[in-house]
Design a protein around this motif. Structure first.
Motif, PDB file in Angstrom:
ATOM      1  N   VAL A 306       0.846  -1.202   0.000  1.00 42.01           N
ATOM      2  CA  VAL A 306       0.000   0.000   0.000  1.00 42.01           C
ATOM      3  C   VAL A 306       0.879   1.249   0.000  1.00 42.01           C
ATOM      4  CG1 VAL A 306      -1.766   1.288   1.252  1.00 42.01           C
ATOM      5  CG2 VAL A 306      -1.860  -1.205   1.200  1.00 42.01           C
ATOM      6  N   ARG A 307       1.930   1.227   0.814  1.00 37.60           N
ATOM      7  CA  ARG A 307       2.856   2.362   0.863  1.00 37.60           C
ATOM      8  C   ARG A 307       3.527   2.573  -0.502  1.00 37.60           C
ATOM      9  NH1 ARG A 307       5.752   4.721   5.153  1.00 37.60           N
ATOM     10  NH2 ARG A 307       4.916   3.123   6.554  1.00 37.60           N
ATOM     11  N   LYS A 308       3.877   1.472  -1.141  1.00 41.31           N
ATOM     12  CA  LYS A 308       4.533   1.562  -2.445  1.00 41.31           C
ATOM     13  C   LYS A 308       3.652   2.279  -3.462  1.00 41.31           C
ATOM     14  CE  LYS A 308       6.531  -1.404  -6.052  1.00 41.31           C
ATOM     15  NZ  LYS A 308       6.818  -2.814  -6.447  1.00 41.31           N
ATOM     16  N   VAL A 309       2.356   1.939  -3.482  1.00 43.98           N
ATOM     17  CA  VAL A 309       1.436   2.583  -4.431  1.00 43.98           C
ATOM     18  C   VAL A 309       1.243   4.051  -4.069  1.00 43.98           C
ATOM     19  CG1 VAL A 309      -0.927   2.588  -5.315  1.00 43.98           C
ATOM     20  CG2 VAL A 309       0.271   0.426  -5.002  1.00 43.98           C
ATOM     21  N   TYR A 310       1.131   4.335  -2.760  1.00 46.17           N
ATOM     22  CA  TYR A 310       0.977   5.734  -2.340  1.00 46.17           C
ATOM     23  C   TYR A 310       2.139   6.579  -2.846  1.00 46.17           C
ATOM     24  CZ  TYR A 310       0.890   9.921   0.512  1.00 46.17           C
ATOM     25  OH  TYR A 310       0.898  11.235   0.918  1.00 46.17           O
ATOM     26  N   GLU A 311       3.349   6.058  -2.735  1.00 49.95           N
ATOM     27  CA  GLU A 311       4.531   6.819  -3.146  1.00 49.95           C
ATOM     28  C   GLU A 311       4.601   7.036  -4.652  1.00 49.95           C
ATOM     29  OE1 GLU A 311       7.645   4.581  -1.322  1.00 49.95           O
ATOM     30  OE2 GLU A 311       7.317   5.497   0.674  1.00 49.95           O
ATOM     31  N   LEU A 312       3.857   6.249  -5.404  1.00 53.50           N
ATOM     32  CA  LEU A 312       3.799   6.446  -6.858  1.00 53.50           C
ATOM     33  C   LEU A 312       2.788   7.512  -7.264  1.00 53.50           C
ATOM     34  CD1 LEU A 312       3.916   2.722  -8.050  1.00 53.50           C
ATOM     35  CD2 LEU A 312       5.729   4.428  -8.311  1.00 53.50           C
ATOM     36  N   LEU A 313       1.853   7.831  -6.366  1.00 50.53           N
ATOM     37  CA  LEU A 313       0.824   8.836  -6.682  1.00 50.53           C
ATOM     38  C   LEU A 313       1.419  10.235  -6.707  1.00 50.53           C
ATOM     39  CD1 LEU A 313      -2.081   7.494  -4.459  1.00 50.53           C
ATOM     40  CD2 LEU A 313      -2.009   7.479  -6.960  1.00 50.53           C
ATOM     41  N   GLU A 314       0.803  11.103  -7.512  1.00 53.80           N
ATOM     42  CA  GLU A 314       1.227  12.494  -7.624  1.00 53.80           C
ATOM     43  C   GLU A 314      -0.004  13.387  -7.572  1.00 53.80           C
ATOM     44  OE1 GLU A 314       3.230  12.684 -11.360  1.00 53.80           O
ATOM     45  OE2 GLU A 314       4.927  11.445 -10.710  1.00 53.80           O
ATOM     46  N   LEU A 315       0.229  14.708  -7.673  1.00 58.80           N
ATOM     47  CA  LEU A 315      -0.898  15.637  -7.766  1.00 58.80           C
ATOM     48  C   LEU A 315      -1.551  15.568  -9.143  1.00 58.80           C
ATOM     49  CD1 LEU A 315       0.446  18.788  -5.892  1.00 58.80           C
ATOM     50  CD2 LEU A 315      -1.027  16.965  -5.027  1.00 58.80           C
ATOM     51  N   LYS A 316      -0.767  15.164 -10.135  1.00 54.83           N
ATOM     52  CA  LYS A 316      -1.358  14.922 -11.449  1.00 54.83           C
ATOM     53  C   LYS A 316      -1.973  13.530 -11.451  1.00 54.83           C
ATOM     54  CE  LYS A 316       1.318  17.977 -14.457  1.00 54.83           C
ATOM     55  NZ  LYS A 316       2.186  18.063 -15.653  1.00 54.83           N
ATOM     56  N   PRO A 317      -3.136  13.365 -12.063  1.00 56.26           N
ATOM     57  CA  PRO A 317      -3.824  12.064 -12.022  1.00 56.26           C
ATOM     58  C   PRO A 317      -3.029  10.966 -12.714  1.00 56.26           C
ATOM     59  CG  PRO A 317      -5.275  13.817 -12.819  1.00 56.26           C
ATOM     60  CD  PRO A 317      -3.908  14.382 -12.787  1.00 56.26           C
ATOM     61  N   LYS A 318      -3.137   9.768 -12.159  1.00 53.18           N
ATOM     62  CA  LYS A 318      -2.579   8.575 -12.796  1.00 53.18           C
ATOM     63  C   LYS A 318      -3.681   7.535 -12.922  1.00 53.18           C
ATOM     64  CE  LYS A 318       2.324   8.819 -11.562  1.00 53.18           C
ATOM     65  NZ  LYS A 318       3.473   8.089 -10.949  1.00 53.18           N
ATOM     66  N   THR A 319      -3.695   6.855 -14.050  1.00 54.95           N
ATOM     67  CA  THR A 319      -4.694   5.806 -14.254  1.00 54.95           C
ATOM     68  C   THR A 319      -4.260   4.529 -13.538  1.00 54.95           C
ATOM     69  OG1 THR A 319      -3.646   4.954 -16.247  1.00 54.95           O
ATOM     70  CG2 THR A 319      -5.249   6.745 -16.529  1.00 54.95           C
ATOM     71  N   PRO A 331      -3.781  -4.632 -12.433  1.00 57.24           N
ATOM     72  CA  PRO A 331      -4.737  -3.539 -12.224  1.00 57.24           C
ATOM     73  C   PRO A 331      -5.747  -3.825 -11.111  1.00 57.24           C
ATOM     74  CG  PRO A 331      -4.409  -3.887 -14.563  1.00 57.24           C
ATOM     75  CD  PRO A 331      -3.673  -5.007 -13.859  1.00 57.24           C
ATOM     76  N   GLN A 332      -6.222  -5.074 -11.026  1.00 58.99           N
ATOM     77  CA  GLN A 332      -7.203  -5.403  -9.996  1.00 58.99           C
ATOM     78  C   GLN A 332      -6.598  -5.260  -8.600  1.00 58.99           C
ATOM     79  OE1 GLN A 332     -10.300  -5.859 -11.070  1.00 58.99           O
ATOM     80  NE2 GLN A 332     -10.922  -5.671  -8.929  1.00 58.99           N
ATOM     81  N   GLU A 333      -5.318  -5.603  -8.467  1.00 61.61           N
ATOM     82  CA  GLU A 333      -4.627  -5.446  -7.183  1.00 61.61           C
ATOM     83  C   GLU A 333      -4.486  -3.967  -6.833  1.00 61.61           C
ATOM     84  OE1 GLU A 333      -0.460  -6.832  -4.979  1.00 61.61           O
ATOM     85  OE2 GLU A 333      -0.788  -7.270  -7.106  1.00 61.61           O
ATOM     86  N   ILE A 334      -4.185  -3.156  -7.835  1.00 61.56           N
ATOM     87  CA  ILE A 334      -4.071  -1.702  -7.615  1.00 61.56           C
ATOM     88  C   ILE A 334      -5.392  -1.137  -7.116  1.00 61.56           C
ATOM     89  CG2 ILE A 334      -3.783   0.540  -8.773  1.00 61.56           C
ATOM     90  CD1 ILE A 334      -1.152  -0.823  -8.369  1.00 61.56           C
ATOM     91  N   LEU A 335      -6.500  -1.553  -7.719  1.00 56.47           N
ATOM     92  CA  LEU A 335      -7.811  -1.049  -7.297  1.00 56.47           C
ATOM     93  C   LEU A 335      -8.094  -1.390  -5.831  1.00 56.47           C
ATOM     94  CD1 LEU A 335     -10.003  -1.796 -10.445  1.00 56.47           C
ATOM     95  CD2 LEU A 335      -9.436   0.461  -9.507  1.00 56.47           C
ATOM     96  N   SER A 336      -7.711  -2.583  -5.414  1.00 55.19           N
ATOM     97  CA  SER A 336      -7.913  -2.974  -4.014  1.00 55.19           C
ATOM     98  C   SER A 336      -7.076  -2.108  -3.077  1.00 55.19           C
ATOM     99  CB  SER A 336      -7.539  -4.452  -3.825  1.00 55.19           C
ATOM    100  OG  SER A 336      -8.354  -5.285  -4.608  1.00 55.19           O
ATOM    101  N   LEU A 337      -5.828  -1.830  -3.475  1.00 53.78           N
ATOM    102  CA  LEU A 337      -4.956  -1.015  -2.636  1.00 53.78           C
ATOM    103  C   LEU A 337      -5.424   0.445  -2.619  1.00 53.78           C
ATOM    104  CD1 LEU A 337      -1.477  -2.493  -3.678  1.00 53.78           C
ATOM    105  CD2 LEU A 337      -2.902  -3.095  -1.712  1.00 53.78           C
ATOM    106  N   MET A 338      -5.956   0.920  -3.742  1.00 56.15           N
ATOM    107  CA  MET A 338      -6.451   2.293  -3.794  1.00 56.15           C
ATOM    108  C   MET A 338      -7.638   2.472  -2.862  1.00 56.15           C
ATOM    109  SD  MET A 338      -4.374   3.887  -5.619  1.00 56.15           S
ATOM    110  CE  MET A 338      -5.252   5.372  -5.241  1.00 56.15           C
ATOM    111  N   LEU A 339      -8.441   1.435  -2.708  1.00 55.50           N
ATOM    112  CA  LEU A 339      -9.572   1.501  -1.790  1.00 55.50           C
ATOM    113  C   LEU A 339      -9.079   1.730  -0.362  1.00 55.50           C
ATOM    114  CD1 LEU A 339     -12.606   1.274  -1.363  1.00 55.50           C
ATOM    115  CD2 LEU A 339     -12.327  -1.201  -1.144  1.00 55.50           C
ATOM    116  N   ILE A 340      -7.993   1.070   0.015  1.00 57.64           N
ATOM    117  CA  ILE A 340      -7.405   1.273   1.347  1.00 57.64           C
ATOM    118  C   ILE A 340      -6.901   2.703   1.490  1.00 57.64           C
ATOM    119  CG2 ILE A 340      -5.510   0.578   2.875  1.00 57.64           C
ATOM    120  CD1 ILE A 340      -5.698  -2.228   1.580  1.00 57.64           C
TER     121      ILE A 340
END
Length: 360
Positions: A306-319, A331-340
């Motif tokens: 979850v921390r790894k995905v958070y660190e990839l996020l920016e102020l600009k949108p990412k798909t 992608p399905q794993e990313i969606l689950s982590l984004m929910l958290i």
């Protein structure tokens, strides 16, 4: 003097639509007349108003305006009143009469305006909201214009920190524009104020907004332009800010983006680049309340993926697909982590399975 008579005469004077210097002179030199009947006729007799200006007022239902003012608990301030904003009071062309719903406070002199285009990018909206949050939690009042886009995000950012925010309207105080911001206006009233120089029932006419912009600049110690095309009301706000000696900041952005061409030009003309709230604190003489900003523990005790995905996020949108590629996940794993991350307030979906980072 009855309060009704005083309010009625202020409403009549406001509806003459005469310029600020003349109205200020009338208010200064004719205080006793504000207590009397036939106020306008007496001003005509003394050569203060023309017959055409009086006839204009006679076509307006002042009693109906008075009912709105009293029933909706709207305050009227003249430039000589103690509750009139200090930053405006110092200006020669400030509104002689100001309508207010909500409450103004002396702390609102410590204010910054955040303005920008209605057709803002998600990046611009996020920056506006985050700047408002950071400044609000340090005791800065956020000024904006209640418009869609950047203005809305600036007000919301302040409210999220339970901070003060003032919306300057280009309509009468009874006409929320755009109508989609009625709920936002109600929230602002509880943590600040709606203000305008226009009498009740004034519609959102194009020429009202440049005058509105001068009040935004006048109320503020600095103006931050987030995004603006080359032809934008934001540039009008900046013009007034420069005339009043306010600091002007602009957000550096994509040079190919139409909504940033105006702000990029401001940077070429000498506006201060804004890269974070610290720029404002370092350059503009604000009174900062050094509240203890609690360090967020939102990232504590969360799984490493979850921390790894958070660190990839920016102020600009990412798909989701881009995040999946960068994180080497499905992608399905990313969606689950984004929910958290969303549940913890660390990320936000902006539509189309696109996500941005939220401030800690």
């Amino acid at each position: 003097m009855s309060n009704n008579q005083w309010l009625t005469n202020l409403l009549k004077l406001s509806n003459t639509k005469i310029d600020a210097p003349r109205m200020r002179e009338i208010l200064t030199d004719n205080k006793k007349l504000l207590m009397e009947d036939n106020f306008l006729d007496k001003l005509y007799k003394f050569g203060k108003l023309s017959q055409n200006e009086i006839e204009r007022v006679k076509k307006i239902n002042i009693d109906k305006q008075l009912h709105i003012v009293k029933s909706k608990e709207i305050s009227l301030f003249t430039f000589e009143d103690a509750d009139y904003p200090e930053n405006l009071k110092k200006l020669g062309d400030s509104p002689p009469i100001l309508y207010c719903k909500g409450k103004l406070s002396p702390e609102d002199n410590n204010a910054v305006a955040i303005v920008g285009t209605r057709r803002a990018t998600e990046y611009g909206k996020t920056v506006a909201r985050n700047l408002a949050k950071e400044l609000s939690c340090r005791g800065v009042t956020i000024i904006s214009g209640l418009a869609r886009g950047i203005d809305t995000q600036a007000h919301l950012g302040a409210l999220e920190e339970n901070g003060r925010t003032i919306a300057v309207m280009g309509t009468g105080i009874d006409r929320i524009y755009p109508t989609g911001n009625r709920n936002l206006a109600s929230r602002i009233i509880k943590n600040g104020a709606l203000v305008t120089e226009l009498p009740p029932f004034s519609p959102p006419l194009p020429y009202h907004f440049p005058s509105r912009n001068r009040i935004i600049s006048g109320l503020s110690r600095a103006v931050i332009a987030i995004e603006a095309p080359l032809k934008s009301g934001v540039l009008s706000t900046v013009k007034w800010a420069l005339e009043y000696g306010r600091d002007v900041y602009a957000l550096p952005a994509d040079i190919t983006s139409e909504v940033s061409k105006g702000t990029n030009r401001l940077l070429k003309m000498g506006a201060i680049p804004i890269t974070g709230y610290q720029d404002i604190l370092n350059n503009t003489g604000l009174d900062i309340k050094e509240k203890e900003i609690e360090k967020s523990d939102k990232l504590e005790h969360i799984p490493e993926n979850v921390r790894k995905v958070y660190e990839l996020l920016e102020l600009k949108p990412k798909t989701v697909d881009i995040l999946a590629y960068e994180a080497k996940m499905k992608p399905q794993e990313i969606l689950s982590l984004m929910l958290i991350l969303e549940m913890k307030g660390l990320a936000r979906e902006i539509g189309g399975k696109r996500f941005i980072r939220e401030n800690l």
